[in-house]
Design a protein around this motif. Sequence first.
Motif, mmCIF file in Angstrom:
data_model
loop_
_atom_site.group_PDB
_atom_site.id
_atom_site.type_symbol
_atom_site.label_atom_id
_atom_site.label_comp_id
_atom_site.label_asym_id
_atom_site.label_seq_id
_atom_site.Cartn_x
_atom_site.Cartn_y
_atom_site.Cartn_z
ATOM 1 N N UNK A 46 0.841 -1.213 0.000
ATOM 2 C CA UNK A 46 0.000 0.000 0.000
ATOM 3 C C UNK A 46 0.870 1.255 0.000
ATOM 4 N N UNK A 47 1.913 1.235 0.827
ATOM 5 C CA UNK A 47 2.781 2.401 0.941
ATOM 6 C C UNK A 47 3.516 2.724 -0.338
ATOM 7 N N UNK A 362 5.331 6.588 -12.779
ATOM 8 C CA UNK A 362 5.036 6.555 -11.351
ATOM 9 C C UNK A 362 3.805 5.682 -11.069
ATOM 10 N N UNK A 363 3.935 4.773 -10.104
ATOM 11 C CA UNK A 363 2.849 3.835 -9.788
ATOM 12 C C UNK A 363 1.608 4.550 -9.255
ATOM 13 N N UNK A 364 1.811 5.507 -8.352
ATOM 14 C CA UNK A 364 0.657 6.231 -7.795
ATOM 15 C C UNK A 364 -0.062 7.024 -8.880
ATOM 16 N N UNK A 369 -4.770 8.031 -12.214
ATOM 17 C CA UNK A 369 -5.356 8.298 -13.529
ATOM 18 C C UNK A 369 -6.389 7.229 -13.876
ATOM 19 N N UNK A 370 -6.088 5.973 -13.551
ATOM 20 C CA UNK A 370 -7.040 4.894 -13.819
ATOM 21 C C UNK A 370 -8.341 5.105 -13.060
ATOM 22 N N UNK A 381 -6.660 0.058 -16.233
ATOM 23 C CA UNK A 381 -5.977 -0.314 -14.994
ATOM 24 C C UNK A 381 -4.529 0.161 -15.043
ATOM 25 N N UNK A 382 -4.047 0.664 -13.899
ATOM 26 C CA UNK A 382 -2.642 1.021 -13.774
ATOM 27 C C UNK A 382 -1.804 -0.216 -13.512
ATOM 28 N N UNK A 383 -0.732 -0.381 -14.259
ATOM 29 C CA UNK A 383 0.177 -1.513 -14.086
ATOM 30 C C UNK A 383 1.456 -1.005 -13.431
ATOM 31 N N UNK A 384 1.866 -1.672 -12.364
ATOM 32 C CA UNK A 384 3.077 -1.270 -11.666
ATOM 33 C C UNK A 384 3.808 -2.513 -11.165
#
Length: 426
Positions: A46-47, A362-364, A369-370, A381-384
């Motif tokens: 989460x962090x 950037x993951x966040x 944006x998603x 979906x955001x992919x990180x």
Amino acid sequence: MMSLSAMLSRCFYAARAPAWGRSLTRARSALAQLNALLEAELESIRGAGTWKNERVITSKQGAHISVQGSSGAILNFCANNYLGLSSHPEVIQSGIEALDQYGAGLSSVRFICGTQNLHKNLEAKLAKFHQREDAILYASCFDANAGIFEVLLTPEDAILSDELNHASIIDGVRLCKATKYRFRHLDLSDLEAKLKETQKHRMRLIVTDGVFSMDGDVAPLKEICDLSEKYNALVFIDECHATGFIGPNGRGTDELLGVMDRVHIVNSTLGKALGGAAGGYTAGPKALIALLRQRSRPYLFSNTLPPPVVGCASKALDLLMDSNIIAQTMTSKTKRFRSQMTAAGFTIGGMDHPICPVMLGDARLASSIAEDMLKRGIYVIGFSYPVVPKGKARIRVQISAAHSDEDIDRCVEAFVEIGRKHKVIS
């Protein structure tokens, strides 16, 4: 009056009670320790901004879907439903007929009592489609990739794998006893250097995705085949993101690049363009397929692919082989999205493939944006990390034959509005 056996039983349990109590306390202590470790790991995810929420779809898969918590129809630009066949009426009807005729499942593995004529028919159809001698079905392509390398290769052999190959290939390679070499992504010079190094081995197998799922880039198969023939190696390709819509007849990257007779083994999926349900397969030489039936562990120890899934995939393949019109619509739709997004100032990864990664870093940011896109009625979906390397977070947009030009334009408009809000574009 208490019986002798009851008295003895009471004495036994009374004597054991303190020991059981200590065991229970230790078990609870171990569980508490485990929970603490797991919660710490979850909190670190989460962090880092890489937490993956699972959205709940309340409708059939398609270009337009319903999503729990969102009002109205949502435009779906996130599925591997490349040909739009997941909810095609004929595909669904074929699944219903298979369910009615063959039942929900076989409750068994293939060699015990889990092979039906519809499984054999689909395998023959897949072999014909890929122009290979034979094919074998698996529960998924993950299983197909997990089941082939340890059967095919021995400690005397070498396997050369692209560094960005799919996780299922990586896991499958780990299971085999061959000497393992990893070459830089799409780097033919590095591949050749490692082919020279592996000449001491009995057999060499080059392993690559045909299309790389996170970036949409295509392996240089012609040059790879040239090297394989120069250094007496075999070529394996994973075609999950190519089967059905890449190449003049949708047969994949080997058809696109004119090397169908030079690629030796093809693994692919039924769970994307070919109906979208589940299932994977290997197509290749008859002797290899026969050996996989004898020794491939995911095949031998997994339940047979359910008849409705086989029925749906078989009909999807029929539709594809009857006409290449659906597959050919992908080119213009993909170009429309890519050109408009590039003109708006976005960086789009890959080239000319329906996988269109909107690169953000950037993951966040990708996650935010998603979420904003969903509020605008667009499902992406955001992919990180760990799905993509750290620092290379993106939103992977996927174009489907089921999307209209208006759908694509609406998606671009939403990206432009939200991209400006987050200062990704000006």
